[in-house]
Design a protein around this motif. Sequence first.
Motif, PDB file in Angstrom:
ATOM      1  N   GLY A 126       0.806  -1.216   0.000  1.00 29.71           N
ATOM      2  CA  GLY A 126       0.000   0.000   0.000  1.00 29.71           C
ATOM      3  C   GLY A 126       0.841   1.268   0.000  1.00 29.71           C
ATOM      4  N   PRO A 127       1.762   1.414   0.967  1.00 31.98           N
ATOM      5  CA  PRO A 127       2.618   2.606   0.948  1.00 31.98           C
ATOM      6  C   PRO A 127       3.489   2.706  -0.305  1.00 31.98           C
ATOM      7  N   ALA A 128       3.965   1.556  -0.790  1.00 32.56           N
ATOM      8  CA  ALA A 128       4.786   1.584  -2.008  1.00 32.56           C
ATOM      9  C   ALA A 128       3.988   2.142  -3.177  1.00 32.56           C
ATOM     10  N   PHE A 129       2.752   1.670  -3.311  1.00 33.76           N
ATOM     11  CA  PHE A 129       1.889   2.168  -4.390  1.00 33.76           C
ATOM     12  C   PHE A 129       1.551   3.635  -4.171  1.00 33.76           C
ATOM     13  N   SER A 130       1.278   3.994  -2.914  1.00 30.02           N
ATOM     14  CA  SER A 130       0.931   5.375  -2.596  1.00 30.02           C
ATOM     15  C   SER A 130       2.058   6.323  -2.964  1.00 30.02           C
ATOM     16  N   ILE A 131       3.288   5.931  -2.641  1.00 30.55           N
ATOM     17  CA  ILE A 131       4.432   6.786  -2.933  1.00 30.55           C
ATOM     18  C   ILE A 131       4.733   6.812  -4.432  1.00 30.55           C
ATOM     19  N   LEU A 132       4.659   5.640  -5.070  1.00 32.38           N
ATOM     20  CA  LEU A 132       5.011   5.556  -6.487  1.00 32.38           C
ATOM     21  C   LEU A 132       3.972   6.260  -7.360  1.00 32.38           C
ATOM     22  N   ALA A 133       2.721   5.792  -7.315  1.00 29.65           N
ATOM     23  CA  ALA A 133       1.676   6.392  -8.143  1.00 29.65           C
ATOM     24  C   ALA A 133       1.331   7.799  -7.652  1.00 29.65           C
TER      25      ALA A 133
END
Length: 391
Positions: A126-133
């Motif tokens: 979740g955080p990875a997607f939040s930061i990336l996208a």
Amino acid sequence: MNYIDRGALSVAIPDIETEFSLSPTQKGLLLSVFFWTYALLQMPAGWVVDRYDVKWVYAIGYLIWTIATAMTGFVGGFTALIFARLLLGLGESAAYPAISRLIVENFPERQRGMVNSLIDAGTKIGPAFSILAGGLLVDRYGWRSLFVVLGVGGFFWLIPWIRYVPSRPHAAASDATDTKVKDRPSLLQVSLHRSVLGTSLGMFSLGYVWYFLLTWLPSYLIDVHQLNLKETAVSAALPFLAMAASSVFWGWAADRLIDRGRSPTFSRKLISLSGLTIAAVLLVATSQAQSSTACVALLTGACCALGMFTANVWAMTQTMGGPAAGSWTGIQNCIGNMGGVVSPLVAGWSVEQTGSYQTAFYVAAGVMLAGVLSYLFIVGPIKEIAWRKET
């Protein structure tokens, strides 16, 4: 979805800081305030989930935090931002107790290790997607667009949830609330047990470093290593994705050791405490890294090491707690998330006072080593505790 929404602020904070002229201390307060309501409402949320249909408790909590996310995109000042984060914490406080109740009601014990690992992986993806996208979206359309898209788009999750998730079966509810009720210790008795204190301190150490990375990592990469927002989005996402994969692997590895005759105490403590120790060393090394490449590599290694701990921390609690696992979980998660209250504030204050992130990294490493000591010297063997009945 839970961790995408709570992590969105970290990637938007550089632009918010500029727009509202925030000091580092105000920035730390804004990153911390979510945990005030989230941590303090863990035990009340668990009480509600135990007594009402988890489907609807989760849906209401989700609705509240989605509204709070969308609201963030329309705020006009610092005070309104604080209120939106408090509301987000209120809604999300229902999530983890609800997930735990769903696991208890739908999966036998022999399947819960893998289920817990997959859920933990979700909290890292979740955080990875939040930061990336999110970083790419903020770079192109501005920070407000991120919260509006997440908030409005998030409402669609409720449609399949309400349509397809069944309400709690009567038999499952009865099993969840009535089985061995007479053998369950009181909340006070659980709270006073030394192993509960030990695992809660260990969880605090995890919460401290996890939320330090979640809230301050994008700012650190921008401020210290001069990455632009696109580069930060990619670089900050990598450690969280690696942590997700690590968590699943080490949860599986601990289970295999136990299957081969090793005790849960040896298997889970060895892997967990090795992970915390390695992560502490790598965080100190990260603060000394001269290049962005070395920094991201060390951070990725530290997060992989943290995955060794997160893969097993709840399995240890569930085994020791037995009939008190629910109460133990609520206490441990409440204290653990207090790390999320403290670490953004401490990091913000130290950056403002020293003009450097090094102290913040050193403190995070020290807190993790304190967590290692709590498991070594306070937490007992990883086996079900024989609770004495109160008379």
